[in-house]
Design an enzyme around this catalytic site. Structure first.
Site, short mmCIF file in Angstrom:
data_model
loop_
_atom_site.label_atom_id
_atom_site.label_comp_id
_atom_site.label_asym_id
_atom_site.label_seq_id
_atom_site.Cartn_x
_atom_site.Cartn_y
_atom_site.Cartn_z
CD1 TRP A 343 0.81 -0.30 3.05
CD2 TRP A 343 -0.85 1.07 3.60
NE1 TRP A 343 1.04 0.12 4.34
CE2 TRP A 343 0.03 0.96 4.70
CE3 TRP A 343 -1.97 1.89 3.73
CZ2 TRP A 343 -0.16 1.66 5.90
CZ3 TRP A 343 -2.16 2.57 4.92
CH2 TRP A 343 -1.27 2.46 5.99
CG ASP A 344 4.85 0.82 1.47
OD1 ASP A 344 3.97 0.04 1.87
OD2 ASP A 344 5.98 0.89 1.98
CD GLU A 482 2.41 -4.69 8.88
OE1 GLU A 482 3.57 -4.86 9.30
OE2 GLU A 482 2.12 -4.62 7.68
CE LYS A 589 5.79 -2.50 11.63
NZ LYS A 589 5.75 -3.57 10.64
CD GLN A 590 2.39 0.70 9.91
OE1 GLN A 590 2.96 -0.36 10.14
NE2 GLN A 590 2.30 1.22 8.71
C1 BGC Z 1 4.79 -1.69 7.44
C2 BGC Z 1 3.79 -1.70 6.31
C3 BGC Z 1 4.52 -1.39 5.01
C4 BGC Z 1 5.68 -2.35 4.80
C5 BGC Z 1 6.49 -2.00 3.57
C6 BGC Z 1 5.89 -2.70 7.13
O1 BGC Z 1 6.84 -2.68 8.14
O2 BGC Z 1 4.17 -2.02 8.65
O3 BGC Z 1 2.80 -0.72 6.53
O4 BGC Z 1 3.63 -1.48 3.96
O5 BGC Z 1 6.52 -2.31 5.92
O6 BGC Z 1 7.05 -0.73 3.67
#
Ligand code: BGC
Length: 755
Positions: A343-344, A482, A589-590
């Site tokens: 999704w980045d 996550e 986490k984010q």
């Molecule tokens: C993040 C995801 C991201 C992926 C790739 C993961 O660590 O939690 O949101 O899409 O890294 O950058």
């Protein structure tokens, strides 16, 4: 040649690294990558390197990792778990120099100067190396490498070599290094080689041409075969040798494709005009890109550099001419995440393209259109309808998330994201709609966008299950955060799912006479649309007592840990708390709810945004590089410019100084796209309205002004903000509305408005 080897003088347009520190090589190599969306070349040394190297992915994280990548060249190596990997091409830049029969080596003799410069403006990496060998011979070398922005199949290396004193016998070898490529060689000729991948039957061709002048006179190679050239000469003292090499690359997506023809044709295009013309066309193409995409911050040179660095890598990661590839999490700058697409791309990187390079945005969305078959198969396999996109995607759209990874203790840890991180399916739909809103590209909507919206809405409508409480639920997912797995009713997922269905329901009216055909082709009936509407109306969206939404069901009962007591920690919160306690805590986490506020600001009033931001921001560990930019965007819109600027600067440091220690695997494309969003959508407050654009600037005091370019429905606009005042110039395109701080203005071609 000297002029081509002279980097842009302005410090705002370059990055410099001096000296040599092996421990930092791999992150510098990522940062100084040159790329054009088709070819990416890490900034590893080309001269004086032994054939062996150490990989950041293996035992030592400090080695060099020379890599040339070709977008879309995926294969499934014989590894466990068997997932596609972006395969490297041959390292076409290798050079070895012998002086009186002794190999010139970095580690012997005296290093006098080493400086690498990334010339952002001209899209080049330039390196200067001065060295005295153990016999006292002095060499001064300048090299330049680029991959053409004007003709993406072509790469160029230039090298100028001065040797003192006179009378030294020089042996100069240029070759393509195939070690550890992992491809099978089919043929190799003097100027061309062809390889194939072992599992997927793809093909790669690389053609090369090289030449040398010594003291301004052409020198014929003593030997030339198998993409290797060897010259010998004796130095005259004050003269110089000048070397150039072209590479031309072709990718074949099946065993029957002929990449050799494409590579040879590209080589002829380059060779027939010569390297000076190739450089000039490349520079012109970069100038055009900068004219469309530059962001400049007045009064904050570091911010300007960070934004230009971001824009440089975003431009280098996209290719408007290839609708079958997308951008991996690390672009074409490193092996991190094996080249997989997340999704980045849609949520973090795409806005930059949509607003400043819509042709590239369209190609990226067409990749999702072309991978719909994989998404439909994934939904069907799980027992749902429509299309469910892969959390990690490579060339076919099939799910490529590994089922497990080895944890810090070497034991396998199950990775559930492939099955559960389903919000990607709404993220793709969101990007399609945003592209349509900003560009008004109706042909895209008709040909591809509508189908993506409808098939993703169909998925969500089947995924929302109506339960005994009379409401619709989405159970067993992972949200953007996550750290919490197999959760129910993640607010981000549910809101975005509902939003996707609502946009799909807008389509019949929007498409008018085109609707019946599309509905028939996709077998969508009015009864089905009614079921979608009912699902959207019933879905739970973050149950709340007050303004604060629950990130997911049961969230408020979790342990509330004060993470500020772990400030300065060197490891992720998951490692501090252990997996189990972390999952039972509120630590995220984010950005999750905060990401929702970032994407759908109009869905929440300012007080609700503030309440949710204030509640969730302190619970966020920012253990993903995607996190702070999203917080910065929301904080900027809330007018908290000091906090937003802090997040912005911390995010800029992720790749500029490798502050999180992850750049060895490549730069973080999502963070870089996020930085652009913070500046333009956050601080400048750019928004798209039904009849034009709006600006609501909220610049931090450290930024007295900013300038940027943007596009809206075929118009090209230049924006300058000074304090609270915005000025917009319509460079190209028809008259339109521009709303400045809430007041609409009519902007005519060539005209300007300010307020
Ligand atoms: C993040 C995801 C991201 C992926 C790739 C993961 O660590 O939690 O949101 O899409 O890294 O950058």
């Amino acid at each position: 040649m000297w002029q081509a080897l002279e980097p842009t003088a302005s410090p705002d347009w370059r990055l410099d690294e001096t000296g040599y520190d092996q421990a930092r090589e791999s992150d510098i190599e990522s940062r100084f990558t040159v790329a054009n969306g088709f070819i990416g070349v890490r900034a590893a040394r080309s001269i004086s390197r032994s054939p062996m190297w150490l990989s950041w992915t293996h035992t030592v994280s400090s080695g060099s990792w020379p890599r040339t990548y070709v977008a879309g060249l995926f294969d499934i190596p014989d590894i466990d778990p068997p997932v596609p990997v972006l395969m490297p091409a041959a390292d076409w830049l290798r050079v070895q120099i012998h002086l009186n029969d002794n190999a010139l080596q970095l580690r012997t003799g005296e290093l006098i100067l080493q400086r690498r410069t990334l010339d952002l403006r001209r899209g080049m990496m330039i390196k200067e190396w001065h060295h005295r060998d153990p016999a006292g011979i002095l060499v001064r070398i300048r090299t330049m490498r680029m991959v053409s922005q004007a003709d993406r199949a072509i790469g160029l290396q230039l090298l100028r070599l001065e040797v003192e004193p006179a009378g030294v016998d020089v042996r100069f070898e240029a070759f393509f290094d195939q070690a550890l490529m992992g491809l099978d060689q089919e043929t190799i000729e003097a100027d061309l080689a062809v390889w194939s991948t072992q599992d997927t039957g793809k093909r790669l061709a690389m053609a090369g041409a090289a030449g040398m002048l010594v003291d301004d006179r052409p020198l014929t190679p003593a030997e030339h075969d198998h993409l290797q050239w060897r010259w010998r000469y004796r130095t005259s003292g004050d003269g110089a040798a000048e070397f150039y090499r072209f590479v031309a690359i072709g990718r074949g997506d099946s065993a029957h494709a002929d990449p050799a023809g494409a590579a040879q044709a590209a080589l002829i295009r380059a060779s027939s005009v010569g390297w000076r013309a190739v450089v000039a066309a490349h520079e012109d193409a970069w100038m055009a890109r900068w004219a469309a995409s530059d962001v400049e911050i007045e009064g904050d040179a570091a911010a300007t550099q960070a934004l230009r660095f971001a824009v440089y890598h975003l431009i280098g990661s996209a290719n408007p001419d290839d609708p079958h590839v997308s951008i991996g999490a690390r672009g074409l700058t490193g092996d991190g995440y094996l080249g997989h697409v997340f999704w980045d791309t849609e949520i973090y990187a795409l806005p930059f393209f949509t607003y400043t390079w819509p042709e590239a945005a369209r190609a990226l969305l067409m990749y999702r259109f072309h991978t719909l078959a994989g998404a439909r198969a994934k939904a069907a396999q799980a027992g749902w309808q429509g299309a469910m996109y892969a959390w990690e995607s490579a060339d076919t759209g099939a799910e490529t998330t590994p089922d497990f990874l080895n944890g810090a203790d070497g034991k396998p840890v199950a990775v559930l994201c492939g099955a559960q991180e389903q919000h990607i399916t709404a993220d793709v739909a969101y990007a399609v709609w945003q592209y349509w809103q900003v560009t008004g590209d109706r042909a895209f909507l008709l040909d591809a966008g509508a189908e993506i919206l409808l098939e993703t809405a169909r998925f969500w409508a089947s995924r929302i299950v109506s339960e005994a409480d009379g409401r619709g639920h989405i159970r067993g997912v992972i949200g953007p955060d996550e750290y919490h797995e197999t959760i129910d009713d993640n607010a981000y997922t549910n809101w975005m799912a509902r939003w996707t269905i609502q946009r799909a329901l807008d389509l019949p009216a929007l498409l008018g006479r085109h609707w019946p055909n599309l509905a028939t082709r996709l077998a969508i009936t009015d009864a089905e649309l009614a079921r979608w509407a009912a699902a959207a109306a019933s879905v739970v969206t973050g149950d709340r007592a007050g303004p604060v939404m629950a990130q997911f069901e049961g969230f408020f009962a979790l342990e509330d840990i004060d993470i500020s007591q772990y400030d300065g920690r060197a490891v992720a919160m998951a490692d501090v708390l252990g997996r189990e306690r972390m999952q039972r805590s509120m630590v995220s986490k984010q950005a999750d709810i905060v990401a929702l506020l970032g994407l759908l600001p109009e869905a929440f009033n300012a007080a609700d945004q503030r309440a949710n931001f204030d509640y969730y921001a302190p619970k966020c560990a920012h253990d993903s590089s995607l996190s702070r930019v999203m917080h910065a965007l929301v904080a900027a819109r809330l007018g908290d410019s000091a906090l937003a600027l802090r997040y912005f600067r911390d995010s800029a440091a992720i790749d500029l100084t490798d502050s999180a220690g992850g750049s060895a695997g490549g730069v973080h494309i999502a963070t870089l796209g996020g930085l652009w969003q913070v500046a333009v959508l956050g601080f400048a407050g750019l928004q798209v309205l039904a009849d034009g654009i709006a600006l609501t600037p909220r610049l931090p005091p450290e930024w007295p002004g900013m300038r940027f370019s943007t596009q809206w429905q075929g118009r090209h606009l230049k924006v300058r903000i000074t304090g609270d005042t915005s000025e917009v110039i319509l460079l190209r395109g028809a008259a339109m509305h521009v709303t400045l701080c809430g007041k609409p203005h009519w902007l005519t071609p060539g005209g300007r408005v300010s307020a």
